[in-house]
Design a protein around this motif. Structure first.
Motif, mmCIF file in Angstrom:
data_model
loop_
_atom_site.group_PDB
_atom_site.id
_atom_site.type_symbol
_atom_site.label_atom_id
_atom_site.label_comp_id
_atom_site.label_asym_id
_atom_site.label_seq_id
_atom_site.Cartn_x
_atom_site.Cartn_y
_atom_site.Cartn_z
ATOM 1 N N ALA A 38 0.924 -1.358 -0.189
ATOM 2 C CA ALA A 38 0.054 0.014 -0.195
ATOM 3 C C ALA A 38 0.953 1.180 0.022
ATOM 4 C CB ALA A 38 -0.855 0.178 1.317
ATOM 5 N N HIS A 39 2.017 1.361 0.753
ATOM 6 C CA HIS A 39 3.014 2.277 0.597
ATOM 7 C C HIS A 39 3.546 2.805 -0.561
ATOM 8 C CE1 HIS A 39 2.855 1.130 4.821
ATOM 9 N NE2 HIS A 39 3.021 2.242 5.018
ATOM 10 N N GLU A 40 3.188 1.895 -1.770
ATOM 11 C CA GLU A 40 3.714 2.444 -3.062
ATOM 12 C C GLU A 40 2.624 3.136 -3.751
ATOM 13 O OE1 GLU A 40 6.194 1.541 -5.098
ATOM 14 O OE2 GLU A 40 7.209 0.481 -3.390
ATOM 15 N N ILE A 41 1.283 2.988 -3.246
ATOM 16 C CA ILE A 41 0.462 4.050 -3.615
ATOM 17 C C ILE A 41 0.446 5.453 -2.836
ATOM 18 C CG2 ILE A 41 -2.124 4.667 -3.459
ATOM 19 C CD1 ILE A 41 -2.675 2.078 -4.134
ATOM 20 N N ASP A 96 3.083 7.658 -4.219
ATOM 21 C CA ASP A 96 3.075 8.086 -5.510
ATOM 22 C C ASP A 96 2.481 9.556 -5.602
ATOM 23 O OD1 ASP A 96 2.141 8.750 -8.218
ATOM 24 O OD2 ASP A 96 1.073 6.973 -8.492
ATOM 25 N N PRO A 97 3.122 10.587 -5.979
ATOM 26 C CA PRO A 97 2.722 12.163 -5.807
ATOM 27 C C PRO A 97 1.595 12.293 -7.063
ATOM 28 C CG PRO A 97 4.751 11.899 -7.167
ATOM 29 C CD PRO A 97 4.546 10.537 -6.618
ATOM 30 N N ALA A 98 1.451 11.368 -7.850
ATOM 31 C CA ALA A 98 0.152 11.606 -8.797
ATOM 32 C C ALA A 98 -1.411 11.114 -8.050
ATOM 33 C CB ALA A 98 0.338 10.882 -10.007
ATOM 34 N N VAL A 99 -1.096 10.514 -6.992
ATOM 35 C CA VAL A 99 -2.440 10.227 -6.164
ATOM 36 C C VAL A 99 -2.827 11.255 -5.215
ATOM 37 C CG1 VAL A 99 -3.185 8.433 -4.721
ATOM 38 C CG2 VAL A 99 -2.186 7.292 -6.368
ATOM 39 N N ASP A 100 -3.921 11.669 -5.332
ATOM 40 C CA ASP A 100 -4.524 12.716 -4.535
ATOM 41 C C ASP A 100 -5.383 12.163 -3.368
ATOM 42 O OD1 ASP A 100 -3.963 14.590 -6.679
ATOM 43 O OD2 ASP A 100 -5.727 13.838 -7.815
ATOM 44 N N GLY A 101 -5.855 11.112 -3.368
ATOM 45 C CA GLY A 101 -6.521 10.460 -2.164
ATOM 46 C C GLY A 101 -6.410 9.174 -2.087
ATOM 47 N N VAL A 102 -6.904 8.398 -0.908
ATOM 48 C CA VAL A 102 -6.887 6.953 -0.935
ATOM 49 C C VAL A 102 -8.293 6.626 -0.241
ATOM 50 C CG1 VAL A 102 -4.407 6.614 -0.923
ATOM 51 C CG2 VAL A 102 -5.687 6.868 1.220
ATOM 52 N N VAL A 103 -8.774 5.472 -0.658
ATOM 53 C CA VAL A 103 -10.028 4.775 -0.196
ATOM 54 C C VAL A 103 -9.272 3.596 0.451
ATOM 55 C CG1 VAL A 103 -12.202 3.601 -0.855
ATOM 56 C CG2 VAL A 103 -11.461 5.565 -1.937
ATOM 57 N N ILE A 104 -9.680 3.331 1.822
ATOM 58 C CA ILE A 104 -8.979 2.236 2.622
ATOM 59 C C ILE A 104 -10.121 1.279 2.924
ATOM 60 C CG2 ILE A 104 -8.050 1.511 4.614
ATOM 61 C CD1 ILE A 104 -6.801 4.526 4.797
ATOM 62 N N ALA A 105 -10.097 0.027 2.194
ATOM 63 C CA ALA A 105 -11.059 -0.927 2.573
ATOM 64 C C ALA A 105 -10.466 -2.283 2.737
ATOM 65 C CB ALA A 105 -11.842 -1.213 1.008
ATOM 66 N N SER A 106 -9.154 -2.305 3.281
ATOM 67 C CA SER A 106 -8.561 -3.229 4.029
ATOM 68 C C SER A 106 -9.255 -3.702 5.103
ATOM 69 C CB SER A 106 -7.162 -2.990 4.216
ATOM 70 O OG SER A 106 -6.850 -1.906 5.151
ATOM 71 N N PRO A 107 -8.658 -4.996 5.819
ATOM 72 C CA PRO A 107 -9.302 -5.580 7.025
ATOM 73 C C PRO A 107 -9.290 -4.539 8.142
ATOM 74 C CG PRO A 107 -7.924 -7.150 6.054
ATOM 75 C CD PRO A 107 -7.735 -5.955 5.219
ATOM 76 N N ALA A 108 -10.100 -4.486 9.154
ATOM 77 C CA ALA A 108 -10.460 -3.523 10.136
ATOM 78 C C ALA A 108 -8.948 -3.366 11.050
ATOM 79 C CB ALA A 108 -11.613 -3.891 10.996
ATOM 80 N N PHE A 109 -8.529 -4.240 11.387
ATOM 81 C CA PHE A 109 -7.284 -3.919 12.180
ATOM 82 C C PHE A 109 -6.152 -3.219 11.505
ATOM 83 C CE2 PHE A 109 -6.088 -7.832 9.900
ATOM 84 C CZ PHE A 109 -4.702 -7.812 9.737
ATOM 85 N N THR A 110 -6.199 -2.892 10.037
ATOM 86 C CA THR A 110 -5.073 -2.144 9.392
ATOM 87 C C THR A 110 -5.717 -0.833 9.565
ATOM 88 O OG1 THR A 110 -6.026 -2.514 7.357
ATOM 89 C CG2 THR A 110 -4.818 -4.368 8.014
ATOM 90 N N HIS A 111 -6.888 -0.466 9.534
ATOM 91 C CA HIS A 111 -7.278 0.956 9.131
ATOM 92 C C HIS A 111 -6.375 1.883 9.857
ATOM 93 C CE1 HIS A 111 -11.470 -0.459 7.878
ATOM 94 N NE2 HIS A 111 -10.607 -1.190 7.066
ATOM 95 N N THR A 112 -6.258 2.061 11.254
ATOM 96 C CA THR A 112 -5.638 3.188 11.825
ATOM 97 C C THR A 112 -4.167 3.556 11.241
ATOM 98 O OG1 THR A 112 -6.779 2.603 13.789
ATOM 99 C CG2 THR A 112 -4.931 4.291 14.005
ATOM 100 N N ASP A 113 -3.427 2.396 11.131
ATOM 101 C CA ASP A 113 -2.064 2.791 10.706
ATOM 102 C C ASP A 113 -2.154 3.198 9.293
ATOM 103 O OD1 ASP A 113 -0.931 1.771 12.909
ATOM 104 O OD2 ASP A 113 -0.421 -0.090 12.319
ATOM 105 N N LEU A 114 -2.998 2.709 8.493
ATOM 106 C CA LEU A 114 -3.136 3.271 7.084
ATOM 107 C C LEU A 114 -3.716 4.718 7.097
ATOM 108 C CD1 LEU A 114 -4.431 0.074 5.178
ATOM 109 C CD2 LEU A 114 -2.211 1.063 4.864
#
Length: 376
Positions: A84-87, A90-108
């Motif tokens: 995920a850190h590749e995204i 990426d300076p061309a990405v303006d925003g992210v949608v996080i739809a991974s498992p719940a335990f990963t949400h805060t760190d992401l």
């Protein structure tokens, strides 16, 4: 057929202007969004981002499972990553949608905010109040929008009912009810402990707070059991629950959930006050009713992405606009924290075997009935 991504014009600080021409205003590149998580809801979000959000494109997808990101990225011309850190880099990405498992949400959320990306995160945003505070603080430090996926706020009927409440149409809220009944439990072994509060009823806790603006929950009592798949209760499964909430303005609320509504996906709300009542939600897929010799029938929905198809789209339209404007346009991190506080109180109530009081920050007040081993 390969779906065609939206490439409509966007405006605001997230969009980079192309060179102007004498023909008129310069075109503006669409908002470029990355998706983290290529599971079931991530797959649905990918299609939505790529085909139903004007002025936005699905730029990248990340999932650690080999081939998972590529599977949903390729049809839309998005790049695929296992990290995920590749995204986030990426300076061309303006925003992210996080739809991974719940335990990963805060760190992401924290990593995305620190990378300067606008953030949309599925519920729950965090699993502890400390992590919720960490996510909120990271977004505030970076001055990026943080929106949480409480899609009922974008459902046409719930939004219309909320406008009635905002306009004083029910007077002072007194009794409120919200329910979520899933149409089946395919694999009870895959359901982690406390999911019924942290990932299912958390929608209802947000809905109840939304319909009782400015009020704070002060006492929570929860009952839960494994009635659908009792053999899995020793593994921590709770598939049926009812919760009562008392607010500091005197309003009383109930929230209930079941993982086995055999008739279809059922989400409804009822909000009663000193001046009237408003309801929202309908298990019927359409207003069609079939009258025949064996009785009356209606079609029902069987998946949340069908029941809330338009709401899922509307919340991501709002997020794309938040990316452009730099201002959160939907449920915030603070809303997510408030709903989480009630979910955590439910867990404590079931564990203790009695009601739980909350302080002004949403933390559980020590004390209460002696702890017990099982669900009540």
């Amino acid at each position: 057929m390969t779906p065609t991504p939206h490439t409509g014009a966007a405006s605001g600080p997230a969009a980079a202007s192309a060179s102007s021409t004498s023909a008129g205003p310069s075109p503006v590149r669409p908002v470029r969004l990355g998706l983290i998580g290529a599971g079931w809801i991530g797959t649905f979000h990918a299609e939505t981002l790529a085909t139903r959000i004007p002025g936005a494109v699905l730029a990248a997808v990340a999932d650690p499972r080999p081939g998972a990101a590529e599977r949903i990225a390729a049809p839309f011309g998005a790049t695929a990553h296992t990290d995920a850190h590749e995204i986030l880099r990426d300076p061309a990405v303006d925003g992210v949608v996080i739809a991974s498992p719940a335990f990963t949400h805060t760190d992401l959320v924290v990593a995305a905010a620190e990378a300067g990306k606008a953030v949309f995160v599925e519920k729950p945003m965090a699993l502890t109040l400390a992590d919720a505070d960490r996510a909120i603080a990271a977004a505030a430090r970076a001055s990026v929008p943080l929106q949480v996926g409480f899609n009922r706020r974008f459902s046409a009927d719930f939004a219309a009912a909320h406008r009635v409440v905002e306009g004083g149409g029910i007077g002072v809220p007194q009794l409120m009810r919200s329910l979520t009944r899933d149409p089946g439990l395919a694999d009870p072994s895959a359901v982690k402990p406390w999911v019924i509060f942290l990932e299912t009823l958390i929608h209802d806790f947000d809905t109840l707070a939304w319909f009782n603006p400015g009020a704070r929950p002060v006492e929570v009592s929860a009952f839960a059991d494994a009635l659908v798949a009792p053999d899995y209760k020793p593994q921590g499964l709770l598939d049926t629950a009812i919760v009562t909430i008392r607010y500091d303005n005197g309003a009383l609320a109930t929230a209930e959930a079941s993982f086995s509504a055999v008739y279809g996906y059922d989400v409804r709300g009822e909000f009663f006050g000193s001046g009237g009542m408003v309801t929202a939600g309908d298990v019927r897929a359409t207003a069609m009713r079939h009258y025949a010799a064996d009785g009356q029938r209606s079609e029902t929905t069987r998946q949340n992405i069908d029941l809330f198809h338009d709401a899922y789209t509307a919340e991501l339209v709002a997020f794309a606009e938040a990316v452009r404007s730099g201002e959160a346009a939907g449920p915030t991190g603070h809303d997510a924290r408030a709903a989480l506080a009630v979910a955590l109180a439910c867990i404590e109530s079931v564990t203790r075997g009695g009601p739980v009081r909350l302080d002004s920050e949403g933390a559980i007040v020590p004390g209460g009935p002696a702890e017990t081993d099982g669900a009540r």
